[in-house]
Design a protein around this motif. Structure first.
Motif, PDB file in Angstrom:
ATOM      1  N   GLU A 200       0.854  -1.192   0.000  1.00  0.00           N
ATOM      2  CA  GLU A 200       0.000   0.000   0.000  1.00  0.00           C
ATOM      3  C   GLU A 200       0.887   1.239   0.000  1.00  0.00           C
ATOM      4  OE1 GLU A 200      -3.307   2.364   2.742  1.00  0.00           O
ATOM      5  OE2 GLU A 200      -2.425   0.476   3.460  1.00  0.00           O
ATOM      6  N   THR A 201       0.664   2.145  -0.946  1.00  0.00           N
ATOM      7  CA  THR A 201       1.528   3.318  -1.081  1.00  0.00           C
ATOM      8  C   THR A 201       0.720   4.608  -1.028  1.00  0.00           C
ATOM      9  OG1 THR A 201       1.444   3.606  -3.494  1.00  0.00           O
ATOM     10  CG2 THR A 201       2.983   1.945  -2.633  1.00  0.00           C
ATOM     11  N   ARG A 202       1.428   5.682  -0.770  1.00  0.00           N
ATOM     12  CA  ARG A 202       0.825   7.016  -0.798  1.00  0.00           C
ATOM     13  C   ARG A 202       1.926   8.026  -1.111  1.00  0.00           C
ATOM     14  NH1 ARG A 202      -2.952   9.124   4.039  1.00  0.00           N
ATOM     15  NH2 ARG A 202      -4.267   7.507   3.114  1.00  0.00           N
ATOM     16  N   HIS A 203       1.576   9.058  -1.890  1.00  0.00           N
ATOM     17  CA  HIS A 203       2.518  10.154  -2.142  1.00  0.00           C
ATOM     18  C   HIS A 203       2.361  11.240  -1.086  1.00  0.00           C
ATOM     19  CE1 HIS A 203       4.966  13.131  -4.223  1.00  0.00           C
ATOM     20  NE2 HIS A 203       4.041  14.002  -3.860  1.00  0.00           N
ATOM     21  N   ILE A 204       3.476  11.848  -0.705  1.00  0.00           N
ATOM     22  CA  ILE A 204       3.437  13.043   0.136  1.00  0.00           C
ATOM     23  C   ILE A 204       4.575  13.958  -0.297  1.00  0.00           C
ATOM     24  CG2 ILE A 204       4.846  11.983   1.966  1.00  0.00           C
ATOM     25  CD1 ILE A 204       3.178  13.686   3.982  1.00  0.00           C
ATOM     26  N   ASP A 205       4.261  15.243  -0.469  1.00  0.00           N
ATOM     27  CA  ASP A 205       5.317  16.204  -0.771  1.00  0.00           C
ATOM     28  C   ASP A 205       6.240  16.337   0.438  1.00  0.00           C
ATOM     29  OD1 ASP A 205       4.259  16.709  -3.282  1.00  0.00           O
ATOM     30  OD2 ASP A 205       3.179  18.511  -2.654  1.00  0.00           O
ATOM     31  N   ILE A 206       7.518  16.515   0.178  1.00  0.00           N
ATOM     32  CA  ILE A 206       8.499  16.673   1.264  1.00  0.00           C
ATOM     33  C   ILE A 206       8.049  17.768   2.227  1.00  0.00           C
ATOM     34  CG2 ILE A 206      10.846  17.453   1.798  1.00  0.00           C
ATOM     35  CD1 ILE A 206      10.947  14.689   0.731  1.00  0.00           C
ATOM     36  N   GLU A 207       7.531  18.869   1.664  1.00  0.00           N
ATOM     37  CA  GLU A 207       7.149  20.012   2.492  1.00  0.00           C
ATOM     38  C   GLU A 207       5.964  19.716   3.408  1.00  0.00           C
ATOM     39  OE1 GLU A 207       8.308  21.670  -1.645  1.00  0.00           O
ATOM     40  OE2 GLU A 207       7.448  19.853  -0.782  1.00  0.00           O
ATOM     41  N   VAL A 218       4.746  12.434  10.565  1.00  0.00           N
ATOM     42  CA  VAL A 218       3.357  12.129  10.235  1.00  0.00           C
ATOM     43  C   VAL A 218       2.969  12.785   8.914  1.00  0.00           C
ATOM     44  CG1 VAL A 218       2.624  11.839  12.642  1.00  0.00           C
ATOM     45  CG2 VAL A 218       2.557  14.122  11.588  1.00  0.00           C
ATOM     46  N   ASP A 219       1.860  12.294   8.329  1.00  0.00           N
ATOM     47  CA  ASP A 219       1.341  12.895   7.099  1.00  0.00           C
ATOM     48  C   ASP A 219       0.352  14.012   7.433  1.00  0.00           C
ATOM     49  OD1 ASP A 219      -1.078  11.684   7.781  1.00  0.00           O
ATOM     50  OD2 ASP A 219      -0.903  10.092   6.280  1.00  0.00           O
ATOM     51  N   LEU A 220      -0.319  14.522   6.424  1.00  0.00           N
ATOM     52  CA  LEU A 220      -1.239  15.645   6.627  1.00  0.00           C
ATOM     53  C   LEU A 220      -2.445  15.267   7.481  1.00  0.00           C
ATOM     54  CD1 LEU A 220      -1.121  17.238   3.062  1.00  0.00           C
ATOM     55  CD2 LEU A 220      -0.265  18.263   5.171  1.00  0.00           C
ATOM     56  N   ASP A 221      -2.735  13.979   7.569  1.00  0.00           N
ATOM     57  CA  ASP A 221      -3.842  13.511   8.414  1.00  0.00           C
ATOM     58  C   ASP A 221      -3.378  13.124   9.816  1.00  0.00           C
ATOM     59  OD1 ASP A 221      -5.702  13.768   6.310  1.00  0.00           O
ATOM     60  OD2 ASP A 221      -5.076  11.830   5.493  1.00  0.00           O
ATOM     61  N   GLY A 222      -2.113  13.382  10.091  1.00  0.00           N
ATOM     62  CA  GLY A 222      -1.578  13.017  11.396  1.00  0.00           C
ATOM     63  C   GLY A 222      -1.241  11.552  11.532  1.00  0.00           C
ATOM     64  N   GLN A 223      -1.251  10.808  10.405  1.00  0.00           N
ATOM     65  CA  GLN A 223      -0.937   9.384  10.441  1.00  0.00           C
ATOM     66  C   GLN A 223       0.580   9.178  10.443  1.00  0.00           C
ATOM     67  OE1 GLN A 223      -3.371   6.834  10.631  1.00  0.00           O
ATOM     68  NE2 GLN A 223      -4.600   8.664  11.072  1.00  0.00           N
ATOM     69  N   TRP A 224       1.025   8.226  11.240  1.00  0.00           N
ATOM     70  CA  TRP A 224       2.448   7.907  11.341  1.00  0.00           C
ATOM     71  C   TRP A 224       3.016   7.466   9.993  1.00  0.00           C
ATOM     72  CZ3 TRP A 224       4.278   2.486  13.067  1.00  0.00           C
ATOM     73  CH2 TRP A 224       5.674   2.434  13.111  1.00  0.00           C
ATOM     74  N   ILE A 225       4.129   8.046   9.639  1.00  0.00           N
ATOM     75  CA  ILE A 225       4.861   7.612   8.444  1.00  0.00           C
ATOM     76  C   ILE A 225       5.846   6.541   8.897  1.00  0.00           C
ATOM     77  CG2 ILE A 225       6.434   8.314   6.603  1.00  0.00           C
ATOM     78  CD1 ILE A 225       5.158  11.085   6.695  1.00  0.00           C
ATOM     79  N   GLU A 226       5.454   5.293   8.719  1.00  0.00           N
ATOM     80  CA  GLU A 226       6.273   4.172   9.193  1.00  0.00           C
ATOM     81  C   GLU A 226       7.514   3.984   8.327  1.00  0.00           C
ATOM     82  OE1 GLU A 226       5.946  -0.707   9.660  1.00  0.00           O
ATOM     83  OE2 GLU A 226       4.113   0.518   9.549  1.00  0.00           O
ATOM     84  N   ARG A 227       7.342   4.133   7.012  1.00  0.00           N
ATOM     85  CA  ARG A 227       8.474   3.979   6.092  1.00  0.00           C
ATOM     86  C   ARG A 227       8.254   4.879   4.891  1.00  0.00           C
ATOM     87  NH1 ARG A 227       7.590  -2.167   3.810  1.00  0.00           N
ATOM     88  NH2 ARG A 227       5.353  -2.026   3.434  1.00  0.00           N
ATOM     89  N   ILE A 228       9.347   5.394   4.382  1.00  0.00           N
ATOM     90  CA  ILE A 228       9.233   6.401   3.328  1.00  0.00           C
ATOM     91  C   ILE A 228      10.437   6.339   2.395  1.00  0.00           C
ATOM     92  CG2 ILE A 228      10.306   8.198   4.762  1.00  0.00           C
ATOM     93  CD1 ILE A 228       8.390  10.210   3.396  1.00  0.00           C
ATOM     94  N   PHE A 229      10.153   6.412   1.091  1.00  0.00           N
ATOM     95  CA  PHE A 229      11.195   6.649   0.100  1.00  0.00           C
ATOM     96  C   PHE A 229      11.230   8.146  -0.146  1.00  0.00           C
ATOM     97  CE2 PHE A 229      12.399   7.747  -4.174  1.00  0.00           C
ATOM     98  CZ  PHE A 229      13.636   7.143  -4.276  1.00  0.00           C
ATOM     99  N   LYS A 230      12.382   8.764   0.059  1.00  0.00           N
ATOM    100  CA  LYS A 230      12.500  10.214  -0.067  1.00  0.00           C
ATOM    101  C   LYS A 230      13.431  10.563  -1.224  1.00  0.00           C
ATOM    102  CE  LYS A 230      16.650  10.505   2.408  1.00  0.00           C
ATOM    103  NZ  LYS A 230      17.273  10.475   1.095  1.00  0.00           N
ATOM    104  N   LEU A 231      12.900  11.242  -2.220  1.00  0.00           N
ATOM    105  CA  LEU A 231      13.741  11.734  -3.310  1.00  0.00           C
ATOM    106  C   LEU A 231      14.263  13.120  -2.895  1.00  0.00           C
ATOM    107  CD1 LEU A 231      14.657  10.627  -6.035  1.00  0.00           C
ATOM    108  CD2 LEU A 231      12.987  12.111  -7.113  1.00  0.00           C
TER     109      LEU A 231
END
Length: 385
Positions: A200-207, A218-231
């Motif tokens: 299951e994936t989701r995009h999030i802007d670095i900012e 966390v993301d914009l909904d306050g959900q924990w970002i457990e793992r992330i690929f960051k460009l």
């Protein structure tokens, strides 16, 4: 190795847009260019590109093994002391990694020469993995290329395997700076490869990445970002306010922090020191006086330059080529000049990809200058014979 001119597909732009290749044209100029392709023999690929890529990757990992246990070398690579333990732990614990790219000067005859390693945030992945393969399949179907034509290109399959090798977990975020369609094209392609095996994936802007008072991302909904690929390059993260929270956080980052050692041009002098005379390496040293003129036959590069910025070349014939940019506040290296092969008015650079720990394919860039930039054209390739 040949450059062969060919008629472009009449519907290539519509094909690109249908496939989501939204940055095929940049600033009104072609980025994707299929008016020619590069042809290689099987031996050129396996002997001159694939085998050196595999060997250089192993050499880079050997350097990482040495650097993480040496505060002197970590300091030499301009990694901030506050992140020494993060870098060391990410390596010692075997934090997973996905991809990287070596940039070669190669003329089809002499050994490929490593110009630099992009092992943290390389782009041009989608066009190398997917769109040039679509081009090949369509040109074969139309009878323009012979049925036995192939590419050195297992990038998509190898990415799927690399994602499958990552220990299972929760939602996987993919992030890039907002506003860059090229970066977003890269992360969206990687998302597709992850989703192929059910992640299951989701995009999030670095900012838009948030940080709670407890130090959790966390993301914009306050959900924990457990793992992330960051460009987004580690050398930037190290100096950003939220970056200071990473050593104590509970998020898994990919690429891992140990990639900051390989994506740093300061690794090139270390590779030379440890493997002096290797046929695929160029003499390379830390520049002890960046204010001095570059000697004939040498190239000055900042540790953290990207897309050719702030690179200065002085050819053996005393021609000076310089690309301005923002990377003027870090150490520099001096690397022996290795001219890119020239075909007509274009200079050619080969990007050789590593997925996980496997040499997986190539992408080719052309420019009218000896310095390859983000605007340099991307051309497809073919393997025949």
């Amino acid at each position: 190795m040949k450059r062969i001119e060919i008629e472009e597909r009449p519907d290539w732009q519509q094909t690109a847009e249908r496939e989501g290749f939204d940055f095929h044209t940049i600033g009104g100029e072609r980025y994707w260019d299929e008016r020619a392709y590069y042809q290689f023999t099987e031996e050129q690929i396996t002997k001159d590109i694939e085998a050196p890529t595999q060997e250089l990757h192993a050499m880079c990992l050997d350097v990482v093994e040495r650097v993480v246990d040496s505060e002197e070398l970590l300091t030499r690579l301009a990694i901030p002391p506050a992140f020494f333990d993060l870098v060391r732990t990410s390596w010692k614990e075997g934090h997973p990694h996905l991809y990287g790219r070596f940039d070669f000067s190669y003329d089809g005859v002499n050994p490929a020469k490593l110009l630099e390693a992009n092992m943290d945030t390389p782009t041009s992945l989608y066009e190398a993995a997917a769109f040039q393969l679509i081009w090949l399949e369509e040109q074969i179907a139309r009878g323009v290329l012979p049925a036995q034509a192939s590419q050195f290109n297992s990038l998509a399959e190898d990415l799927v395997r690399a994602f499958a090798a990552i220990p299972p977990g929760g939602r996987f975020y993919f992030s890039a700076m907002s506003g860059s369609i090229e970066d977003r094209g890269t992360t969206d392609f990687m998302r597709k490869m992850a989703e192929y095996i059910g992640i299951e994936t989701r995009h999030i802007d670095i900012e838009d990445i948030g940080l709670t008072p407890e130090g959790r991302f966390v993301d914009l909904d306050g959900q924990w970002i457990e793992r992330i690929f960051k460009l987004h390059a580690w050398e930037h993260v190290f100096h950003e306010p939220n970056g200071q929270a990473i050593p104590g956080c509970d998020t898994q980052f990919i690429e891992p922090a140990w990639k900051s050692i390989i994506s740093n041009k300061g690794i090139l002098p270390l590779l030379w020191e440890l493997n002096e005379g290797h046929p695929n390496l160029l003499p390379c040293f830390v520049d002890k006086d960046p204010r001095a003129p570059v000697a004939k036959g040498w190239v000055r590069k900042p540790y953290f330059s990207r897309e050719g910025a702030n690179i200065e070349i002085r050819t053996p014939g005393d021609q000076v080529i310089f690309e301005d940019g923002p990377y003027n506040d870090a150490p520099y290296i001096l690397q022996q000049f290795a001219p890119l092969p020239r075909f007509g008015d274009s200079y050619t650079l080969i990007g050789s990809w590593v997925i996980g720990d496997t040499a997986s394919g190539i992408g080719i860039r052309e420019d009218d200058s000896l310095i390859t930039k983000d605007s340099s054209r991307f051309l497809p390739h073919v393997v025949l014979g």
